[in-house]
Design an enzyme around this catalytic site. Sequence first.
Site, PDB file in Angstrom:
ATOM      1  N   GLY A 180       0.964  -1.504  -0.036  1.00 57.18           N
ATOM      2  CA  GLY A 180       0.385   0.255   0.016  1.00 57.18           C
ATOM      3  C   GLY A 180       1.320   1.265   0.079  1.00 57.18           C
ATOM      4  CG  ASP A 181       3.421   3.589  -2.399  1.00 57.61           C
ATOM      5  OD1 ASP A 181       4.135   4.866  -1.966  1.00 57.61           O
ATOM      6  OD2 ASP A 181       4.702   2.922  -2.776  1.00 57.61           O
TER       7      ASP A 181
END
Length: 357
Positions: free
Chosen positions: A43-44
């Site tokens: 997840g970014d």
Amino acid sequence: VPANAEIVIEGYVSHEAGMPGWDPRDDDAGELGPGAFFEGPFGDHTGFYSLPDRYPIVEVTAITMREKAVFPATVVGLPPQEDYFMGKAVERLFLPLFKTIVPDVIDYDLPLFGCFHNCAVLQVKQEYPLQGRRLMHSVWGAGQMAWTKCVIVVDDDVDVHDTRAVFRAIAEHCDPATDVELTVGPLDILDHAAPELGAGSKIGFDATRKWPGEAIEASSVRRSEGKGEGAPVVDRVTAIDGVQDAAFLDGDNLGWLMVSAAAGIDETPRRIVDVVRESGSRVAFVVVVGADVDVRNSDETLFHWLANIDPGRDRHDFDGGMLFDARPKQPGQSANGMRIREWPPLIEGEAIGASRT
């Protein structure tokens, strides 16, 4: 070891580790290589899961820390998260430095919906023709700001931190035929919409008041002279098969029509364009997003617009304006002769732009 450090990690990174862009499913991928690891997805800050790829590893030789050391970390995901407010602080701190590189800039904003790498809004006091175009290319040549996908330039009487005012300025002063700049160049490697890893198209909107003699380019796009009211075009677009909803940006910006529709490489964009052209409306820019996007939430819609387009591949020009197809896409498809890479899932979370308490 810095005296004020909480934790110091020492080690080595192999110079033999290959570059990102390696996929073990490719027949000609070759070996992973020494000092590298195939990792992800994570997840970014983009609001999506970054695609798995090859990255170098650190061979740790020592870890040093003070007593009761604090490990600094942040949570990322759909904006705004902690990193958004950290980025806003950096934006303000870097303004004086940015002005030494581009002295024409009075102020700038990296809006929430752009996740920092997708959009920059510049404020300028015009002194000569096409100054806005020069500023766009100044950003695209300024260090890590070169990754910016979309640059918007406004006059000095427009508040760059007011998204509603910025997009109203685009509707009023940006002619799709003459005031939109398209180019290609490097992009953030986390940009999943780019047709190639770290490379693709960029777009600039010159929303400044125009000087005589600025319209020097011929274009296939002609500005609409429509005077029609908004309701009929919204109703007619909503009635198109596959369209979920339609609304003007912020509810009253008649220059921007936001549409949610089922995903796919299909005839939906052409049908929407036909309706917009026949309606005689003032719509100059149409954004089509996925069916699950709330087009009445401006931050959410603009986030999906810039996250899911390559301006060169997903733009459809028509007499009177431009349509951007920002719906999710499937790998292996192509549009306008440009390929579509792996498409990551969106990070689940609160609605984009929702306040955090």
